[in-house]
Design a protein around this motif. Structure first.
Motif, PDB file in Angstrom:
ATOM      1  N   GLU A 155       0.762  -0.981  -0.114  1.00  0.00           N
ATOM      2  CA  GLU A 155       0.136  -0.032  -0.145  1.00  0.00           C
ATOM      3  C   GLU A 155       0.916   1.305  -0.101  1.00  0.00           C
ATOM      4  OE1 GLU A 155      -4.119  -1.658   2.248  1.00  0.00           O
ATOM      5  OE2 GLU A 155      -2.293  -0.586   3.512  1.00  0.00           O
ATOM      6  N   ASN A 156       2.082   1.231   0.852  1.00  0.00           N
ATOM      7  CA  ASN A 156       2.760   2.316   0.593  1.00  0.00           C
ATOM      8  C   ASN A 156       3.390   2.553  -0.678  1.00  0.00           C
ATOM      9  OD1 ASN A 156       4.217   4.551   2.000  1.00  0.00           O
ATOM     10  ND2 ASN A 156       6.136   3.216   2.075  1.00  0.00           N
ATOM     11  N   VAL A 157       3.861   1.258  -1.345  1.00  0.00           N
ATOM     12  CA  VAL A 157       4.448   1.425  -2.603  1.00  0.00           C
ATOM     13  C   VAL A 157       3.438   2.095  -3.566  1.00  0.00           C
ATOM     14  CG1 VAL A 157       5.241  -0.130  -4.613  1.00  0.00           C
ATOM     15  CG2 VAL A 157       6.171  -0.498  -2.394  1.00  0.00           C
ATOM     16  N   LEU A 158       2.330   1.639  -3.329  1.00  0.00           N
ATOM     17  CA  LEU A 158       0.799   2.155  -4.384  1.00  0.00           C
ATOM     18  C   LEU A 158       0.899   3.659  -4.099  1.00  0.00           C
ATOM     19  CD1 LEU A 158      -1.052   1.632  -6.208  1.00  0.00           C
ATOM     20  CD2 LEU A 158      -2.519   1.100  -4.515  1.00  0.00           C
ATOM     21  N   HIS A 159       0.911   4.210  -2.905  1.00  0.00           N
ATOM     22  CA  HIS A 159       0.846   5.556  -2.535  1.00  0.00           C
ATOM     23  C   HIS A 159       1.733   6.501  -3.098  1.00  0.00           C
ATOM     24  CE1 HIS A 159      -0.154   9.046  -0.249  1.00  0.00           C
ATOM     25  NE2 HIS A 159       1.068   9.078   0.130  1.00  0.00           N
ATOM     26  N   LEU A 160       3.334   5.739  -3.136  1.00  0.00           N
ATOM     27  CA  LEU A 160       4.192   6.405  -3.584  1.00  0.00           C
ATOM     28  C   LEU A 160       4.216   6.782  -5.167  1.00  0.00           C
ATOM     29  CD1 LEU A 160       7.151   5.343  -1.210  1.00  0.00           C
ATOM     30  CD2 LEU A 160       6.057   7.656  -1.166  1.00  0.00           C
ATOM     31  N   ALA A 161       4.075   5.659  -5.834  1.00  0.00           N
ATOM     32  CA  ALA A 161       3.846   5.303  -7.259  1.00  0.00           C
ATOM     33  C   ALA A 161       2.814   6.427  -7.722  1.00  0.00           C
ATOM     34  CB  ALA A 161       3.381   4.003  -7.825  1.00  0.00           C
ATOM     35  N   ARG A 162       1.792   6.531  -7.203  1.00  0.00           N
ATOM     36  CA  ARG A 162       0.375   7.260  -7.557  1.00  0.00           C
ATOM     37  C   ARG A 162       1.105   8.880  -7.302  1.00  0.00           C
ATOM     38  NH1 ARG A 162      -4.660   4.616  -4.600  1.00  0.00           N
ATOM     39  NH2 ARG A 162      -5.264   3.151  -6.587  1.00  0.00           N
ATOM     40  N   ALA A 216       3.674   3.549 -18.887  1.00  0.00           N
ATOM     41  CA  ALA A 216       4.277   2.457 -18.326  1.00  0.00           C
ATOM     42  C   ALA A 216       3.856   2.693 -16.669  1.00  0.00           C
ATOM     43  CB  ALA A 216       5.741   2.507 -18.581  1.00  0.00           C
ATOM     44  N   ILE A 217       4.118   3.765 -16.033  1.00  0.00           N
ATOM     45  CA  ILE A 217       3.874   4.131 -14.649  1.00  0.00           C
ATOM     46  C   ILE A 217       2.297   3.727 -14.384  1.00  0.00           C
ATOM     47  CG2 ILE A 217       3.838   5.466 -12.772  1.00  0.00           C
ATOM     48  CD1 ILE A 217       6.485   7.068 -14.248  1.00  0.00           C
ATOM     49  N   ASN A 218       1.437   4.222 -15.240  1.00  0.00           N
ATOM     50  CA  ASN A 218      -0.048   3.865 -15.088  1.00  0.00           C
ATOM     51  C   ASN A 218      -0.349   2.425 -15.106  1.00  0.00           C
ATOM     52  OD1 ASN A 218      -0.730   6.746 -14.579  1.00  0.00           O
ATOM     53  ND2 ASN A 218      -0.842   7.057 -16.813  1.00  0.00           N
ATOM     54  N   PHE A 220       1.665   0.133 -14.167  1.00  0.00           N
ATOM     55  CA  PHE A 220       2.338  -0.251 -13.005  1.00  0.00           C
ATOM     56  C   PHE A 220       1.378   0.088 -11.698  1.00  0.00           C
ATOM     57  CE2 PHE A 220       5.089   0.662  -9.242  1.00  0.00           C
ATOM     58  CZ  PHE A 220       5.817  -0.472  -9.116  1.00  0.00           C
ATOM     59  N   VAL A 221       0.746   1.179 -11.546  1.00  0.00           N
ATOM     60  CA  VAL A 221       0.166   1.491 -10.669  1.00  0.00           C
ATOM     61  C   VAL A 221      -1.186   0.746 -10.743  1.00  0.00           C
ATOM     62  CG1 VAL A 221      -1.463   3.264  -9.682  1.00  0.00           C
ATOM     63  CG2 VAL A 221       0.994   3.729 -10.307  1.00  0.00           C
ATOM     64  N   SER A 222      -1.768   0.334 -11.854  1.00  0.00           N
ATOM     65  CA  SER A 222      -3.137  -0.160 -11.915  1.00  0.00           C
ATOM     66  C   SER A 222      -2.817  -1.897 -11.447  1.00  0.00           C
ATOM     67  CB  SER A 222      -3.527  -0.186 -13.519  1.00  0.00           C
ATOM     68  OG  SER A 222      -4.608  -0.959 -13.630  1.00  0.00           O
ATOM     69  N   SER A 223      -1.596  -2.328 -11.974  1.00  0.00           N
ATOM     70  CA  SER A 223      -1.315  -3.932 -11.737  1.00  0.00           C
ATOM     71  C   SER A 223      -1.156  -3.864 -10.024  1.00  0.00           C
ATOM     72  CB  SER A 223      -0.034  -4.281 -12.384  1.00  0.00           C
ATOM     73  OG  SER A 223      -0.214  -4.325 -13.794  1.00  0.00           O
ATOM     74  N   ILE A 224      -0.464  -3.047  -9.421  1.00  0.00           N
ATOM     75  CA  ILE A 224      -0.280  -3.093  -7.900  1.00  0.00           C
ATOM     76  C   ILE A 224      -1.552  -2.812  -7.286  1.00  0.00           C
ATOM     77  CG2 ILE A 224       0.953  -1.850  -5.895  1.00  0.00           C
ATOM     78  CD1 ILE A 224       2.807  -3.548  -8.013  1.00  0.00           C
ATOM     79  N   ASN A 225      -2.548  -1.733  -7.713  1.00  0.00           N
ATOM     80  CA  ASN A 225      -3.625  -1.571  -7.138  1.00  0.00           C
ATOM     81  C   ASN A 225      -4.561  -3.052  -7.150  1.00  0.00           C
ATOM     82  OD1 ASN A 225      -5.980   0.186  -6.067  1.00  0.00           O
ATOM     83  ND2 ASN A 225      -6.752  -0.376  -7.907  1.00  0.00           N
ATOM     84  N   THR A 226      -4.578  -3.583  -8.314  1.00  0.00           N
ATOM     85  CA  THR A 226      -5.509  -4.919  -8.321  1.00  0.00           C
ATOM     86  C   THR A 226      -4.700  -5.867  -7.448  1.00  0.00           C
ATOM     87  OG1 THR A 226      -5.953  -4.613 -10.717  1.00  0.00           O
ATOM     88  CG2 THR A 226      -6.244  -6.581  -9.871  1.00  0.00           C
ATOM     89  N   LEU A 227      -3.496  -5.803  -7.125  1.00  0.00           N
ATOM     90  CA  LEU A 227      -2.913  -6.997  -6.335  1.00  0.00           C
ATOM     91  C   LEU A 227      -3.259  -6.636  -5.156  1.00  0.00           C
ATOM     92  CD1 LEU A 227      -1.029  -9.428  -5.767  1.00  0.00           C
ATOM     93  CD2 LEU A 227       0.902  -7.735  -5.902  1.00  0.00           C
ATOM     94  N   VAL A 228      -2.922  -5.472  -4.584  1.00  0.00           N
ATOM     95  CA  VAL A 228      -3.567  -5.092  -3.016  1.00  0.00           C
ATOM     96  C   VAL A 228      -4.995  -5.082  -2.749  1.00  0.00           C
ATOM     97  CG1 VAL A 228      -3.080  -3.020  -1.391  1.00  0.00           C
ATOM     98  CG2 VAL A 228      -1.114  -3.755  -2.917  1.00  0.00           C
ATOM     99  N   ASN A 229      -5.571  -4.266  -3.619  1.00  0.00           N
ATOM    100  CA  ASN A 229      -6.871  -4.005  -3.253  1.00  0.00           C
ATOM    101  C   ASN A 229      -8.062  -5.280  -3.569  1.00  0.00           C
ATOM    102  OD1 ASN A 229      -6.492  -1.669  -1.755  1.00  0.00           O
ATOM    103  ND2 ASN A 229      -6.247  -0.556  -3.669  1.00  0.00           N
ATOM    104  N   LYS A 230      -7.720  -5.939  -4.558  1.00  0.00           N
ATOM    105  CA  LYS A 230      -8.634  -6.966  -5.050  1.00  0.00           C
ATOM    106  C   LYS A 230      -8.166  -8.604  -4.338  1.00  0.00           C
ATOM    107  CE  LYS A 230     -10.594  -4.614  -8.863  1.00  0.00           C
ATOM    108  NZ  LYS A 230     -10.804  -4.574 -10.286  1.00  0.00           N
ATOM    109  N   THR A 231      -6.883  -8.786  -5.020  1.00  0.00           N
ATOM    110  CA  THR A 231      -6.462 -10.265  -4.559  1.00  0.00           C
ATOM    111  C   THR A 231      -6.113 -10.434  -2.957  1.00  0.00           C
ATOM    112  OG1 THR A 231      -5.450 -10.094  -6.790  1.00  0.00           O
ATOM    113  CG2 THR A 231      -4.602 -11.906  -5.394  1.00  0.00           C
ATOM    114  N   MET A 232      -5.403  -9.387  -2.709  1.00  0.00           N
ATOM    115  CA  MET A 232      -4.939  -9.675  -1.183  1.00  0.00           C
ATOM    116  C   MET A 232      -6.114  -9.140  -0.250  1.00  0.00           C
ATOM    117  SD  MET A 232      -1.217  -7.857  -0.739  1.00  0.00           S
ATOM    118  CE  MET A 232       0.221  -8.355  -1.380  1.00  0.00           C
ATOM    119  N   GLU A 233      -7.105  -8.249  -0.748  1.00  0.00           N
ATOM    120  CA  GLU A 233      -8.226  -8.123   0.094  1.00  0.00           C
ATOM    121  C   GLU A 233      -9.155  -9.318   0.017  1.00  0.00           C
ATOM    122  OE1 GLU A 233     -10.487  -5.963   2.774  1.00  0.00           O
ATOM    123  OE2 GLU A 233      -8.484  -5.359   1.927  1.00  0.00           O
ATOM    124  N   ASP A 234      -9.323  -9.988  -0.834  1.00  0.00           N
ATOM    125  CA  ASP A 234     -10.353 -11.193  -1.209  1.00  0.00           C
ATOM    126  C   ASP A 234      -9.721 -12.388  -0.243  1.00  0.00           C
ATOM    127  OD1 ASP A 234     -12.110 -13.082  -2.516  1.00  0.00           O
ATOM    128  OD2 ASP A 234     -10.290 -14.102  -2.667  1.00  0.00           O
TER     129      ASP A 234
END
Length: 355
Positions: A155-162, A216-218, A220-234
């Protein structure tokens, strides 16, 4: 003798005359008017009875002649068939039984919910104060804690990437505006046309490469967001269900242990048997969810390694190519990861959407 005299007197009171007598016509007219008045009064009474009279169920029909005995009176309610009576009563009884069944079902659900909540709350308080025992799977608990810590870091990586995306987007927009200004000054300043022209071309090239890097950065952010807020959250939602099942299992286990320590009379044995059934049900639920969590943690770890390997490689290659000024390598990086950039102005709404 008296009867014969009364009949004669009554006969003498009714005059019999010819139809041509004028007096008789006047008397007939008066009798006709009286009959009309009496008929109108009877008609009004009949209308009043039809409007405000008694219910048909309350009226009676006289079976005999006028003035007959009461044995000939038949209530009209008995005219209706017994089938109609049974049908209406059966339908009312069915509706009443259905209503009672729903009420009883809801009451049972509320009763079970209240009892379950009480037991779980009691178990939770006991665990908080160190009085009650809890079932612990040390290996699984360690994996769950690692997942929660990993999620916080990602989540911290996602925040910094955004944040990087927002700042870099502002820089690209500034470069675009600066390039347009240099190009305009190149046309209006003949003595500095070449100098302004060089800088305008440089800023436009940097702006183009910046838009490519933003793509490219967008991604990266979209993939990290899916991993954190969907896969991990599930997976964490399944873990939450597992923890609730563990609490219920320990609550019913403690209840069964308490009953086993008491007397063994008939009432207590019945309660022990019911508690044993509930204990087995919650034990099966707890073990099933524990297996689900174990499987999901395993697949999550594999998916995380696969996703992050690809995204970190993309991020590194894109950043390196941009700051090295290698436009060809930057574009090749986006092709390698199948990233398609939106054409300029694609995010801008059409004139129909602006209306």
């Amino acid at each position: 003798m008296a009867d014969s005299m009364m009949s004669k007197a009554a006969t003498m009171e009714i005059p019999i005359s010819s139809n041509g007598d004028s007096r008789n016509l006047a008397e007939d007219d008066s009798l006709e008017q009286a009959a009309k008045i009496q008929w109108s009064l009877r008609e009004k009474d009949l209308q009043q009875v039809m409007v405000s009279g008694p219910n048909l169920n309350e009226t009676s029909i006289v079976s005999g002649g006028y003035g007959g005995t009461t044995e000939g009176i038949i209530p009209t309610s008995s005219i209706k068939g017994s089938n109609m009576h049974h049908t209406s009563s059966n339908s009312s009884m069915t509706a009443e039984e259905a209503t009672k069944g729903i009420a009883v079902e809801k009451f049972d659900i509320m009763k079970k919910w209240g009892l379950n909540t009480y037991k779980c709350t009691k178990q939770m308080i006991s665990e908080r104060f160190g009085r009650g025992s809890r079932t612990v799977d040390l290996e699984l608990e360690a994996q769950i804690e690692v997942l929660r810590e990993t999620k916080r870091k990602y989540e911290n990586v996602l925040h910094l990437a955004r944040a990087l995306t927002n700042h870099f987007y502002s820089m690209v927009q500034t470069q675009h505006a600066l390039g347009d200004t240099f190009a305009d000054l190149s046309q209006k300043s003949p003595e500095l046309r070449d100098e302004f022209g060089y800088n305008a071309e440089t800023q436009k090239l940097l702006c183009k490469n910046g838009e490519t890097l933003l793509g490219a950065i967008n991604f990266f952010v979209s993939s990290i967001n899916t991993l954190v807020n969907k896969t991990m959250e599930d997976t964490l939602m399944t873990i939450k269900m597992y923890e609730n099942a563990r609490l219920e299992f320990d609550a019913y286990r403690a209840d069964l242990e308490e009953l086993n320590m008491g007397p063994r009379d008939a009432v207590t044995m019945a309660r022990i048997e019911a508690a044993q059934q509930q204990y087995q049900i919650h034990k099966d639920k707890y073990e099933r969810l524990r297996n689900d969590v174990t499987i999901k943690l395993k697949f999550l770890e594999e998916n995380k390694v696969k996703v992050m390997h690809k995204q970190l490689l993309l991020f590194h290659n894109a950043i390196s190519a941009y700051f090295a000024g290698n436009q060809q390598q930057l574009e090749q990086t986006l092709k390698q990861f199948n990233i398609k950039l939106k054409p300029p102005g694609a995010d801008k709404p059409s004139w129909l959407e602006e209306q």
